[in-house]
Design an enzyme around this catalytic site. Structure first.
Site, PDB file in Angstrom:
ATOM      1  N   ARG A 143     -10.592  -5.663 -13.212  1.00 37.67           N
ATOM      2  CA  ARG A 143     -11.412  -6.394 -12.237  1.00 37.67           C
ATOM      3  C   ARG A 143     -12.615  -5.523 -11.882  1.00 37.67           C
ATOM      4  O   ARG A 143     -12.484  -4.509 -11.199  1.00 37.67           O
ATOM      5  CB  ARG A 143     -10.556  -6.756 -11.026  1.00 37.67           C
ATOM      6  CG  ARG A 143      -9.409  -7.706 -11.404  1.00 37.67           C
ATOM      7  CD  ARG A 143      -8.329  -7.779 -10.355  1.00 37.67           C
ATOM      8  NE  ARG A 143      -7.700  -6.489 -10.141  1.00 37.67           N
ATOM      9  CZ  ARG A 143      -6.828  -6.239  -9.151  1.00 37.67           C
ATOM     10  NH1 ARG A 143      -6.515  -7.185  -8.301  1.00 37.67           N
ATOM     11  NH2 ARG A 143      -6.296  -5.044  -9.031  1.00 37.67           N
ATOM     12  N   GLU A 182      -1.857   0.758  -5.809  1.00 38.75           N
ATOM     13  CA  GLU A 182      -1.011  -0.185  -5.071  1.00 38.75           C
ATOM     14  C   GLU A 182       0.086  -0.713  -5.984  1.00 38.75           C
ATOM     15  O   GLU A 182      -0.071  -0.754  -7.205  1.00 38.75           O
ATOM     16  CB  GLU A 182      -1.823  -1.368  -4.531  1.00 38.75           C
ATOM     17  CG  GLU A 182      -2.812  -1.019  -3.439  1.00 38.75           C
ATOM     18  CD  GLU A 182      -3.482  -2.250  -2.830  1.00 38.75           C
ATOM     19  OE1 GLU A 182      -2.969  -3.375  -3.026  1.00 38.75           O
ATOM     20  OE2 GLU A 182      -4.517  -2.083  -2.160  1.00 38.75           O
ATOM     21  N   LYS A 226       0.836  -1.200   0.000  1.00 34.95           N
ATOM     22  CA  LYS A 226       0.000   0.000   0.000  1.00 34.95           C
ATOM     23  C   LYS A 226       0.874   1.254   0.000  1.00 34.95           C
ATOM     24  O   LYS A 226       0.636   2.204  -0.754  1.00 34.95           O
ATOM     25  CB  LYS A 226      -0.916   0.016   1.228  1.00 34.95           C
ATOM     26  CG  LYS A 226      -1.739  -1.248   1.444  1.00 34.95           C
ATOM     27  CD  LYS A 226      -2.755  -1.478   0.358  1.00 34.95           C
ATOM     28  CE  LYS A 226      -3.737  -2.592   0.708  1.00 34.95           C
ATOM     29  NZ  LYS A 226      -3.136  -3.926   0.851  1.00 34.95           N
ATOM     30  N   ASP A 264      -1.724  -1.823  -9.444  1.00 34.42           N
ATOM     31  CA  ASP A 264      -3.172  -1.637  -9.478  1.00 34.42           C
ATOM     32  C   ASP A 264      -3.468  -0.203  -9.890  1.00 34.42           C
ATOM     33  O   ASP A 264      -2.984   0.748  -9.259  1.00 34.42           O
ATOM     34  CB  ASP A 264      -3.786  -1.938  -8.112  1.00 34.42           C
ATOM     35  CG  ASP A 264      -3.778  -3.421  -7.792  1.00 34.42           C
ATOM     36  OD1 ASP A 264      -3.517  -4.223  -8.710  1.00 34.42           O
ATOM     37  OD2 ASP A 264      -4.027  -3.774  -6.622  1.00 34.42           O
ATOM     38  N   LYS A 300      -8.442   1.521   4.245  1.00 34.09           N
ATOM     39  CA  LYS A 300      -7.987   0.126   4.198  1.00 34.09           C
ATOM     40  C   LYS A 300      -6.769  -0.070   5.091  1.00 34.09           C
ATOM     41  O   LYS A 300      -5.975   0.857   5.302  1.00 34.09           O
ATOM     42  CB  LYS A 300      -7.649  -0.277   2.754  1.00 34.09           C
ATOM     43  CG  LYS A 300      -6.673   0.617   2.008  1.00 34.09           C
ATOM     44  CD  LYS A 300      -6.590   0.178   0.550  1.00 34.09           C
ATOM     45  CE  LYS A 300      -5.758   1.131  -0.288  1.00 34.09           C
ATOM     46  NZ  LYS A 300      -5.696   0.722  -1.705  1.00 34.09           N
ATOM     47  N   ARG A 357      -5.257  -4.591 -13.073  1.00 36.86           N
ATOM     48  CA  ARG A 357      -3.981  -5.188 -12.689  1.00 36.86           C
ATOM     49  C   ARG A 357      -3.037  -5.181 -13.895  1.00 36.86           C
ATOM     50  O   ARG A 357      -3.307  -5.799 -14.916  1.00 36.86           O
ATOM     51  CB  ARG A 357      -4.204  -6.611 -12.181  1.00 36.86           C
ATOM     52  CG  ARG A 357      -2.942  -7.423 -11.938  1.00 36.86           C
ATOM     53  CD  ARG A 357      -1.957  -6.788 -10.945  1.00 36.86           C
ATOM     54  NE  ARG A 357      -2.539  -6.521  -9.661  1.00 36.86           N
ATOM     55  CZ  ARG A 357      -2.637  -7.422  -8.676  1.00 36.86           C
ATOM     56  NH1 ARG A 357      -2.219  -8.654  -8.859  1.00 36.86           N
ATOM     57  NH2 ARG A 357      -3.160  -7.062  -7.514  1.00 36.86           N
ATOM     58  N   ARG A 363     -15.407  -2.865  -4.251  1.00 38.09           N
ATOM     59  CA  ARG A 363     -14.140  -3.550  -4.471  1.00 38.09           C
ATOM     60  C   ARG A 363     -14.170  -4.369  -5.756  1.00 38.09           C
ATOM     61  O   ARG A 363     -15.113  -5.113  -6.005  1.00 38.09           O
ATOM     62  CB  ARG A 363     -13.826  -4.461  -3.288  1.00 38.09           C
ATOM     63  CG  ARG A 363     -13.759  -3.749  -1.955  1.00 38.09           C
ATOM     64  CD  ARG A 363     -13.735  -4.745  -0.803  1.00 38.09           C
ATOM     65  NE  ARG A 363     -14.957  -5.544  -0.751  1.00 38.09           N
ATOM     66  CZ  ARG A 363     -15.123  -6.594   0.046  1.00 38.09           C
ATOM     67  NH1 ARG A 363     -14.150  -6.959   0.857  1.00 38.09           N
ATOM     68  NH2 ARG A 363     -16.261  -7.257   0.038  1.00 38.09           N
ATOM     69  N   ASN A 406       1.914  -4.251  -5.972  1.00 37.08           N
ATOM     70  CA  ASN A 406       1.911  -5.576  -5.359  1.00 37.08           C
ATOM     71  C   ASN A 406       3.190  -6.326  -5.722  1.00 37.08           C
ATOM     72  O   ASN A 406       3.495  -6.506  -6.909  1.00 37.08           O
ATOM     73  CB  ASN A 406       0.699  -6.370  -5.850  1.00 37.08           C
ATOM     74  CG  ASN A 406      -0.601  -5.724  -5.422  1.00 37.08           C
ATOM     75  OD1 ASN A 406      -1.077  -5.941  -4.331  1.00 37.08           O
ATOM     76  ND2 ASN A 406      -1.175  -4.890  -6.295  1.00 37.08           N
TER      77      ASN A 406
END
Length: 316
Positions: free
Chosen positions: A226, A282, A126, A274, A161, A211, A234, A284
């Site tokens: 997504r 983000e 994050k 993301d 979050k 993504r 979400r 990842n």
């Protein structure tokens, strides 16, 4: 001798092979004749200064009725493996950090560790995005309830979050007039004892939380959008989102180009960015997913591309 690869992951018996990126990597490694070894976190140890794994040889098959088979169990020093794939899912806790200290030994002695253990420790998924504030939505990270309330009042519609979650867990959308605002903040901050991230809500989430996979600083030319399910904020697949594959766009390429030098500098060979709308949300690096979905949609071999990159580094 064939290249030896150790994968450290959650129990392979529990994965869903149709969408498991670690499994895609194992299939690709086996296809090129690499020897596969498997371990979970509790198989790692340190004895007289030697980091080691109680690993099992492994064979895999792209068959949902029987996708893996174990062979012999061996105690091997981590430095004996040419490649180590650290694919343990979050939570990113102290046990995870301790494991990266053991992996340091292998990385320091020439094994390729994906991703580099130092980066795994230093780059919270994050917080890593906040290294590029011009790419991110307005955000703050704090334990302070008043600061979070002020942020919500300022921006009107926000996402809160935790810093250590995955798959959309414990993500809340709050508006300024939400009657549950105080209790949500209390829950996420554990009464102001844990840091929490707030981001301005991005309405473009309806078009997808996208993504973008990146291999050694180079973007895969397709992304998985997504899409949140009806009534959801979400887009995470684990939270019921629907994956829609499509070509990468100019905004996503711009973001990858900005982040790529930092990824390379820190030994992050495989990352999942993301992107919502024009914003990076983000970075990842622990166990990025979506390989299998994109491979299937566009007849790609993303894991093979990653292994090509690793082979180039082994040859240096």
């Amino acid at each position: 001798m064939p290249t030896s690869v150790l994968v450290i992951m959650d129990p392979i018996a529990n994965i869903k092979i149709a969408k498991d990126s670690s499994f895609a990597m194992l299939l690709a490694a086996q296809a090129r004749g690499w020897t596969l070894h498997y371990a979970e976190l509790n198989d790692l140890s340190l004895s007289d200064g030697i980091a080691q794994a109680n690993s099992r040889t492994l064979s895999v098959c792209d068959d949902a009725s029987k996708w893996f088979e174990f062979g012999n169990t061996e105690q091997k020093a981590l430095t004996e493996f040419n490649v180590i794939l650290m694919r343990k899912d979050p939570p990113f806790d102290m046990e995870y950090i301790y494991a990266t200290y053991l992996l340091d030994q292998a990385a320091e002695q020439g094994s390729i560790v994906v991703n580099h253990p130092r980066a795994l420790r230093n780059a919270n998924e994050k917080l890593a995005a906040t290294r590029f504030p011009d790419l991110c939505p307005p955000h703050c990270v704090t334990r302070d309830a008043d600061m979070l309330k002020h942020f919500i009042d300022t921006h009107g519609d926000v996402i809160l979050k935790p810093l250590d979650g995955m798959g959309g867990s414990s993500i809340f959308r709050l508006r300024a007039d939400d009657p549950n605002r105080s209790v949500v903040i209390e829950t996420l901050t554990q009464h102001q004892t844990q840091f929490t991230m707030a981001q301005k809500f991005i309405p473009e989430i309806t078009a997808g939380d996208n993504r973008v996979l990146v291999i050694d600083g180079e973007a895969v030319p397709y992304v998985l959008a997504r899409i949140p399910s009806q009534g959801e904020t979400r887009g995470n697949l684990a939270a019921g989102g629907t994956g829609v594959p499509r070509k990468i766009n100019d905004s996503e390429r711009r973001i990858v180009n900005a982040v790529a030098p930092w990824l390379r500098e820190n030994g992050i060979l495989f990352a999942g960015l993301d992107v919502i709308g024009d914003y990076l949300t983000e970075i990842n690096i622990t166990s990025p997913t979506c390989i299998r979905e994109l491979d299937k949609a566009f007849d790609l071999d993303i894991a093979g591309q990653l292994l090509d990159n690793i082979e180039q580094k082994l040859a240096v």
